[in-house]
Design an enzyme around this catalytic site. Sequence first.
Site, PDB file in Angstrom:
ATOM      1  CG  ASP A  11       7.646 -11.609 -14.798  1.00  0.00           C
ATOM      2  OD1 ASP A  11       6.650 -11.454 -14.089  1.00  0.00           O
ATOM      3  OD2 ASP A  11       7.890 -12.682 -15.385  1.00  0.00           O
ATOM      4  CG  ASP A 106       9.315 -15.707 -14.069  1.00  0.00           C
ATOM      5  OD1 ASP A 106       8.778 -15.425 -12.978  1.00  0.00           O
ATOM      6  OD2 ASP A 106       8.806 -15.456 -15.164  1.00  0.00           O
ATOM      7  CD  GLU A 107       7.575 -11.363 -10.218  1.00  0.00           C
ATOM      8  OE1 GLU A 107       6.974 -12.456 -10.388  1.00  0.00           O
ATOM      9  OE2 GLU A 107       7.086 -10.407  -9.637  1.00  0.00           O
TER      10      GLU A 107
HETATM   11  P1  TTP Z   1       4.809 -15.946 -14.402  1.00  0.00           P
HETATM   12  O1  TTP Z   1       5.918 -14.954 -14.486  1.00  0.00           O
HETATM   13  O2  TTP Z   1       3.568 -15.533 -13.694  1.00  0.00           O
HETATM   14  O3  TTP Z   1       4.370 -16.401 -15.853  1.00  0.00           O
HETATM   15  P2  TTP Z   1       5.240 -16.630 -17.151  1.00  0.00           P
HETATM   16  O4  TTP Z   1       6.655 -16.261 -16.956  1.00  0.00           O
HETATM   17  O5  TTP Z   1       5.004 -18.030 -17.622  1.00  0.00           O
HETATM   18  O6  TTP Z   1       4.568 -15.678 -18.209  1.00  0.00           O
HETATM   19  P3  TTP Z   1       4.663 -14.081 -18.300  1.00  0.00           P
HETATM   20  O7  TTP Z   1       5.316 -13.802 -19.619  1.00  0.00           O
HETATM   21  O8  TTP Z   1       3.252 -13.609 -18.263  1.00  0.00           O
HETATM   22  O9  TTP Z   1       5.472 -13.594 -17.142  1.00  0.00           O
HETATM   23  O10 TTP Z   1       5.316 -17.265 -13.705  1.00  0.00           O
HETATM   24  C1  TTP Z   1       6.634 -17.763 -13.909  1.00  0.00           C
HETATM   25  C2  TTP Z   1       6.621 -19.262 -13.966  1.00  0.00           C
HETATM   26  O11 TTP Z   1       6.082 -19.810 -12.781  1.00  0.00           O
HETATM   27  C3  TTP Z   1       5.764 -19.812 -15.086  1.00  0.00           C
HETATM   28  O12 TTP Z   1       6.477 -19.940 -16.312  1.00  0.00           O
HETATM   29  C4  TTP Z   1       5.328 -21.140 -14.549  1.00  0.00           C
HETATM   30  C5  TTP Z   1       5.302 -20.970 -13.060  1.00  0.00           C
HETATM   31  N1  TTP Z   1       3.911 -20.805 -12.604  1.00  0.00           N
HETATM   32  C6  TTP Z   1       3.215 -21.954 -12.256  1.00  0.00           C
HETATM   33  O13 TTP Z   1       3.748 -23.064 -12.305  1.00  0.00           O
HETATM   34  N2  TTP Z   1       1.913 -21.823 -11.847  1.00  0.00           N
HETATM   35  C7  TTP Z   1       1.266 -20.617 -11.780  1.00  0.00           C
HETATM   36  O14 TTP Z   1       0.079 -20.549 -11.426  1.00  0.00           O
HETATM   37  C8  TTP Z   1       2.006 -19.430 -12.149  1.00  0.00           C
HETATM   38  C9  TTP Z   1       1.353 -18.081 -12.112  1.00  0.00           C
HETATM   39  C10 TTP Z   1       3.325 -19.578 -12.562  1.00  0.00           C
HETATM   40 MG    MG Z   2       7.194 -14.427 -16.073  1.00  0.00          MG
END
Ligand code: TTP
Ligand code: MG
Length: 367
Positions: A11, A106-107
């Site tokens: 992730d 992103d995962e």
């Molecule tokens: P995430 O992996 O949930 O968050 P992140 O990568 O920004 O942070 P983390 O280090 O905690 O993993 O989500 C991936 C991307 O998806 C995030 O950068 C932006 C998008 N996203 C949204 O647009 N809205 C949302 O509510 C969420 C949860 C994510």
């Molecule tokens: Mg993330």
Amino acid sequence: MADQRRIIHVDMDAFFAAIEMRDFPQYRGKPLIVGGSPTGRGVVSTCSYEARKFGIHSAMPSFLAYKLCPRAIFVPGRYEVYSEVGRQIREIFLEFTPIVEAVSIDEAYLDVSEQATDFPAAVNLAREIKTKIGQRCQLTGSAGISYNKFLAKIASDLNKPDGLTLITPEMALPLLENLEIEKFHGIGKATAEKMHSLGIRTGRDLKRMELNVLMKHFGTTGKYYYEIVRGIDRRRVTISRVRRSLGKERTFSRDIYNLEEMIRVLISLVADVSEELKTSNIKGKTITLKIKYNDFTQHTRSFTRQIYVSDAGILTDTVVRLLEINYIRNRGVRLLGISVSNLNTEQQPDKTEQQLLDFFTSYEPEE
Ligand code: TTP
Ligand code: MG
């Protein structure tokens, strides 16, 4: 039987915000928010770790984020760029194993059981994946390694950002006992509250609950909770496939020499393909004709249109023209085929991209 797999969950860290910081050095080290403007009705898409210190998080209304940190920098998202980076990281994953399940932009889960025969080898692979992501994308991601998806996901979250965390079978049960119920993936806010009202706050509390009691309160998901707290999760890593082309072909019982007869066959092949494109809501730009002659030589000829098409009339015009130009007269044809590629699904390969679009449309119409 005990689960013998090696699963990696990756992730990316603060994904959209990290990309903005990579491309605009002036944002680095600052509380940065990607999302709707603080004066509108939009929400935070994501934010940098610096912004998270103020209690800002995804899906929070932007005006609230502004209240928590007035000096935060707000930027609108650049969908195309994030989407492209998403593709790049998926390509990296595929260099390590064909079994990759992208769960969001992103995962992803990777099953590396074949490539890594034990956990230390799997950890090494995860480290290599992180290194490649760093080299090619100048970004960091967190990886979790374990013997099932649930634990790999928990592991990747344990040491964010830039984490590399292994949960072995020996570590799993004690770790889950001490984990707060909110941290269990699949237990959302509402379920967590319901669990609190039943006196369940940690994995240890959850483990004390009998299966029938959990099922009484949570239905079949109760069984899932019962199993995950015992480290059991049999879900497979399912390959996310991107469809690259769609086509049909026909082999004839006798060779064909007559152009009109060939055109009739093409019309019927096109009808099938067009219908399948329309029911799958797919269009394509490149139309390919395949001709196999009775000496088994095979020619494929393509034409790429300016716009995406699925219409039978346009497809027929194109393949018939390809046939008329390319058919070598007086040679017997034993097979004809048509296919459509360069599909619009390649820009939106799977649910992950749809999810990204949803995030965008949820805050874009505000201004
Ligand atoms: P995430 O992996 O949930 O968050 P992140 O990568 O920004 O942070 P983390 O280090 O905690 O993993 O989500 C991936 C991307 O998806 C995030 O950068 C932006 C998008 N996203 C949204 O647009 N809205 C949302 O509510 C969420 C949860 C994510
Ligand atoms: Mg993330």
